[in-house]
Motif scaffolding. Structure first.
Motif, PDB file in Angstrom:
ATOM      1  N   ASN A 100      -0.742  64.143  41.129  1.00 55.50           N
ATOM      2  CA  ASN A 100      -1.121  64.003  39.709  1.00 55.50           C
ATOM      3  C   ASN A 100      -0.875  65.290  38.939  1.00 55.50           C
ATOM      4  OD1 ASN A 100      -3.099  65.487  40.960  1.00 55.50           O
ATOM      5  ND2 ASN A 100      -4.785  64.606  39.791  1.00 55.50           N
ATOM      6  N   TYR A 143      -0.791  70.780  34.424  1.00 57.52           N
ATOM      7  CA  TYR A 143      -1.915  70.002  33.927  1.00 57.52           C
ATOM      8  C   TYR A 143      -2.099  68.764  34.799  1.00 57.52           C
ATOM      9  CZ  TYR A 143      -1.987  72.848  29.701  1.00 57.52           C
ATOM     10  OH  TYR A 143      -2.098  73.897  28.824  1.00 57.52           O
ATOM     11  N   GLU A 144      -3.325  68.229  34.754  1.00 58.60           N
ATOM     12  CA  GLU A 144      -3.635  67.012  35.504  1.00 58.60           C
ATOM     13  C   GLU A 144      -3.073  65.800  34.765  1.00 58.60           C
ATOM     14  OE1 GLU A 144      -7.526  64.364  36.876  1.00 58.60           O
ATOM     15  OE2 GLU A 144      -7.756  66.197  35.682  1.00 58.60           O
ATOM     16  N   THR A 199      -3.614  62.372  33.941  1.00 57.06           N
ATOM     17  CA  THR A 199      -4.647  61.333  33.905  1.00 57.06           C
ATOM     18  C   THR A 199      -4.010  59.991  33.573  1.00 57.06           C
ATOM     19  OG1 THR A 199      -5.062  61.868  31.585  1.00 57.06           O
ATOM     20  CG2 THR A 199      -6.413  62.988  33.241  1.00 57.06           C
ATOM     21  N   SER A 200      -4.820  58.966  33.585  1.00 50.99           N
ATOM     22  CA  SER A 200      -4.321  57.608  33.357  1.00 50.99           C
ATOM     23  C   SER A 200      -3.721  57.486  31.962  1.00 50.99           C
ATOM     24  CB  SER A 200      -5.466  56.610  33.530  1.00 50.99           C
ATOM     25  OG  SER A 200      -5.028  55.306  33.249  1.00 50.99           O
ATOM     26  N   LEU A 257      -1.501  59.188  30.410  1.00 56.97           N
ATOM     27  CA  LEU A 257      -1.267  60.386  29.611  1.00 56.97           C
ATOM     28  C   LEU A 257       0.148  60.355  29.055  1.00 56.97           C
ATOM     29  CD1 LEU A 257      -2.260  63.190  28.657  1.00 56.97           C
ATOM     30  CD2 LEU A 257      -1.221  64.138  30.728  1.00 56.97           C
ATOM     31  N   LYS A 260      -3.083  68.825  24.712  1.00 56.72           N
ATOM     32  CA  LYS A 260      -3.839  69.534  25.750  1.00 56.72           C
ATOM     33  C   LYS A 260      -3.431  70.998  25.855  1.00 56.72           C
ATOM     34  CE  LYS A 260      -5.487  66.313  29.272  1.00 56.72           C
ATOM     35  NZ  LYS A 260      -5.396  65.950  30.700  1.00 56.72           N
TER      36      LYS A 260
END
Length: 866
Positions: free
Chosen positions: A402, A416-417, A419-420, A422, A430
């Motif tokens: 991820n 960066y992470e 996420t669902s 994104l 971000k």
């Protein structure tokens, strides 16, 4: 036998006088200890101390000479009484330290230290046998702790020292050593047998016997009490056999345990077991030690106390399995038949933080060939291990499930992470948005496909920021938003010539020539303001014969606004050239050294200054001057560039040391220092090119020039190394006598005129038998000096001999038919005889090859002619 004889001699010396005084036999059978005085006993102790023998050794010798056990016990008691009198007051026992059992001083040692391998051990490809270092460590380990409370189950034997404390209505202390017969002797009581019984039974036996003397020990209301403790302990012999590093019989303390015996024997050998170590006593197994249980569970119930005559047997190992990879303690482990894969992982300390735990693959040795077994995590507890199993715990994948990255003209670039759902717009938000220099027309997403190929996705940054376009991101996406400076050529303006800081400058709108000169530090003294050129790129012309457009105009010396220059606005990539004025002349300097009245530096007054003018300004030659040997050394362009290069390196190195000393210990100082050095080197180089050098730099160049002298006056060593200067042979006498003639050369900037003292030697070198320097003799010819050097060698190339004169000129030998005319010799000359070129002779095979080739060629020619 030698030790026994030595003991007998010492004992005879110690007791000789005592025996003779009582008229006793020398074999000591009938000696009575009670009849000896304290002085005689003390004399015996002093002599024993001088001989280096212990009391135990003397007792053995006394027994060999026939002294009875009762008398030996009395002797020990008398010695103890004398020691008590000399060390403590009456009716007091010894210092508490005297009661302590001898304990070797140990360093702190962690028995589990070797079980925690360092990083270097974990990286090693070769695994070690688990716990093998415990018994082979050079540090003291597993030594018996002697100064502990007396174990109630301790079995006494000959050699043990017991301490009997009687306290209450009566107070007395007895310190006795059990005799070889197993008894102690107490005055008024007689011998008490204590061998082969434990402490508790011995206490009851002693209490019963001492109640004869101390009636208060027994009865309904006893007022006297007894305490029994163990003093110095005896030694026992234990046999350690089987698969151990050093099997044999070991003498240990009677308080030693099974671990102590193993440690003394070096532990199990390479094939020895650590899980089944048996202790045999009186033909039966009394304990089976599992070292792993002690290390992992702290169970020491099988680490029992040893007895004299015990046998420790280390059997061959049962089964072994290798465990390596992402495990805390990779090693080779010994396993029992009932232990599973889960037990092995637990023994190794468990998985490390990077271990892949879902399943493990076991490399197993079968009956015929090897095979693999893949075990799921839920079956670890069920999977039984086999001898020879090898398990490698793989680490998890280094990829991220991820993770995405954004870089370029973004305020907070980095990872960066994901996420669902994104999207690209969310990622930019971000990372706190775009920088001001972001290029809004185009961005890129580099995506990693499932087949590990790369895919490029382009997008319009402005549309994404306006919400008109968006892209859903995937794992490992790399988002790149370029800067306008990345996609557009950097706009600069260049200025060169007679300014203080020439070079490139960033383009600024509405900049004039005067503005640019101001940014470059202003004009130099020899700068011309009447003709300044601006060269501009051509981009919209079809005339390929032109490379640039040139503008020429004047500016004011003080850089005040000039009407012509102020209206001329510079454009990107313009090149401004500031020329030098033709009316400024740089000083031209020469040096005169040697035998002149005023040697030193001189400035050339005109372009036509000659040798005679320079010598005249230097006050003429001294009385010792030798004009025939005068030489003119002229620097080449190569020499000047090398001097400048060495000077720049010296200055930069000095600045490096200053910066490193100033910023020593500061973080991230390396890059800063490198940038400072690069700027400084550029500045120094430009100053040299413009002739503007600091006094420090001028001094360094001057010293460098001085150190690189052409050659010394009486030698031509290094003559062939002159690559940066050239020597010009001059006829100074003719130049001085005929000013302005062809001999009177015109001087140049940097010339060096060297006038030596009168030379009186001639040097002969090269292919002569004895190269040396000989005295000049007027009228002597070339061959005379060769004879003074032993004559020509066999390798001399006589016809190519030459002479180098002191003024730098040279003459060669001339060959006329069968005659040679050698050059004349003058003071300070160097005669050089070169070496013949050695040609290798052909061997037999080469001769045959050449002959065969010639014959073949002759045959071909013959056939062609026919």
């Amino acid at each position: 036998m030698k030790l026994l004889k030595y003991c007998l001699i010492v004992f005879s010396i110690s007791f000789g006088n005592l025996v003779n005084a009582q008229g006793l036999d020398s074999d000591l059978k009938s000696i009575e200890i009670d009849q000896l005085s304290d002085g005689q006993i003390q004399q015996f102790l002093d002599k024993a101390k001088e001989s280096g023998m212990t009391l135990d050794q003397l007792e053995i010798v006394a027994k060999q000479r026939g002294m009875s056990s009762i008398q030996l016990s009395k002797l020990r008691s008398r010695i103890q009484e004398i020691q008590l009198k000399t060390s403590t007051p009456a009716n007091q026992i010894e210092h508490s330290g005297d009661r302590l059992r001898d304990q070797p001083r140990e360093k702190d040692y962690n028995a589990f230290e070797s079980l925690n391998p360092s990083n270097s051990t974990r990286k090693s490809k070769k695994l070690k046998l688990f716990a093998s270092d415990i018994f082979t460590s050079v540090k003291p380990s597993f030594e018996p702790l002697l100064n502990i409370p007396t174990p109630v189950d301790y079995v006494l034997g000959p050699g043990d020292e017991i301490i009997i404390d009687v306290f209450g209505a009566s107070e007395v202390t007895y310190q006795q050593i059990i005799s070889p017969d197993g008894n102690i002797l107490i005055e008024g009581v007689g011998p008490i047998p204590l061998a082969n019984i434990d402490i508790e039974m011995a206490k009851n036996r002693i209490l019963n016997r001492l109640s004869i003397i101390f009636s208060g020990l027994k009865g309904r209301n006893p007022n006297t009490f007894l305490q029994l403790s163990l003093g110095k302990v005896r030694s026992i012999k234990v046999n350690v056999v089987g698969n151990v590093s050093q099997p044999g019989t070991y003498t240990l303390s009677s308080l030693s345990t099974l671990f102590n015996a193993l440690y003394n024997a070096g532990g199990p050998s390479a094939n020895g077991s650590m899980r089944e170590i048996e202790l045999h006593r009186e033909n039966s197994i009394v304990a089976t030690l599992d070292v792993y249980k002690y290390l992992f569970e702290g169970k020491s119930d099988q680490n029992i106390q040893l007895r004299d005559g015990d046998i420790v047997i280390v059997k061959p190992y049962l089964n072994r399995a290798k465990l390596a990879g992402s495990i805390k303690n990779p090693a080779i482990y010994e396993i029992r038949n009932d232990e599973t894969l889960a037990d092995l992982i637990r023994m190794a300390g468990g998985f490390d933080e990077l271990a892949f735990k879902d399943y493990l693959t076991i490399d197993r040795v079968g009956d015929v060939e090897k095979k693999l077994a893949t075990i799921k995590q839920e079956d670890y507890q069920k999977e039984a291990l086999h001898n020879g199993d090898s398990i490698f715990v793989s680490p998890i994948l280094s990829t991220y499930s991820n993770r995405i990255k954004i870089e370029g003209a973004i305020n907070r670039p980095g990872y960066y992470e994901l996420t669902s759902q994104l999207t690209l717009a969310g990622l930019i938000a971000k990372s706190q948005g775009l920088r001001e220099d972001a290029y809004l027309k185009r961005g890129n997403i580099v995506r990693l496909n499932q087949n590990l190929t790369l895919q490029n996705i382009s997008f319009d940054v402005q549309l994404v920021m306006d919400g008109e376009q968006d892209i859903v991101l995937s794992p490992e996406d790399l988002v790149i938003i370029p800067s306008i400076f990345d996609v557009e050529e950097k706009k600069v303006i260049t200025i060169s010539g007679q300014v203080r800081k020439p070079g490139e400058f960033p383009f600024i709108d509405n900049m004039t020539v005067e503005d640019l000169i101001g940014l470059s530090g202003g004009l130099l003294e020899d700068a011309s303001t009447t003709k300044i050129e601006v060269a501009r790129r051509l981009s919209d012309t079809q005339d390929l014969s032109k490379s640039s457009q040139v503008f020429t105009f004047k500016i004011n010396k003080d850089l005040s606004i000039n009407e012509e220059a102020s209206h001329f606005i510079l454009k990107p990539f313009d090149l401004v050239l500031v020329k030098s004025t033709p009316y400024v002349r740089k000083h031209k300097i020469i040096r005169i050294e040697g035998e002149v009245n005023f040697p030193g530096l001189y400035t050339l007054e005109t372009h036509e200054d000659r040798l005679s003018d320079a010598i005249k300004r230097a006050g003429g030659l001294t009385d010792y001057g030798y004009p025939e040997g005068a030489i003119l050394i002229r620097k080449t362009e190569y020499f000047q560039s090398k001097v400048e290069e060495r000077a720049i390196k010296a200055l930069v190195e000095k600045r490096r040391k200053e910066l490193e000393s100033r910023y020593a210990g500061q973080e991230d100082s390396y890059q800063f220092i490198q940038q400072q050095l690069a700027d400084y080197e550029k500045e120094v180089t430009e100053n040299i090119k413009k002739g503007k050098t600091t006094s420090e730099l001028e001094a360094r160049i001057f010293r460098t020039q001085q150190l690189r002298m052409l050659f010394s006056r009486d030698s031509i060593s290094g003559f062939n190394e002159i690559i940066e200067q050239e020597a010009i042979g001059i006829e100074l006498n003719d130049a001085l006598n005929k000013p302005g003639s062809e001999f009177d050369l015109i001087l140049r900037d940097g010339d060096l005129i060297s006038v030596p003292k009168k030379l009186e030697t001639v040097r002969v070198q090269g292919e002569v038998l004895y190269p040396n320097t000989v005295r000049y003799s007027k009228g002597s010819g070339f061959k005379s000096y060769i004879s003074s050097s032993g004559g020509f060698s066999s390798n001399a190339k006589i016809g190519k001999s030459y002479v180098v004169y002191a003024n730098g000129s040279a003459k060669r030998t001339k060959n006329i038919l069968f005659f040679r005319k050698f050059p004349p010799i003058k003071p300070g000359a160097d005669i050089v005889v070169p070496k013949k070129q050695i040609r290798r002779k052909l061997n037999v095979q080469e001769v045959l090859g050449v002959t065969s080739s010639l014959a073949t060629i002759a045959l071909i020619i013959d056939r062609l002619s026919n």
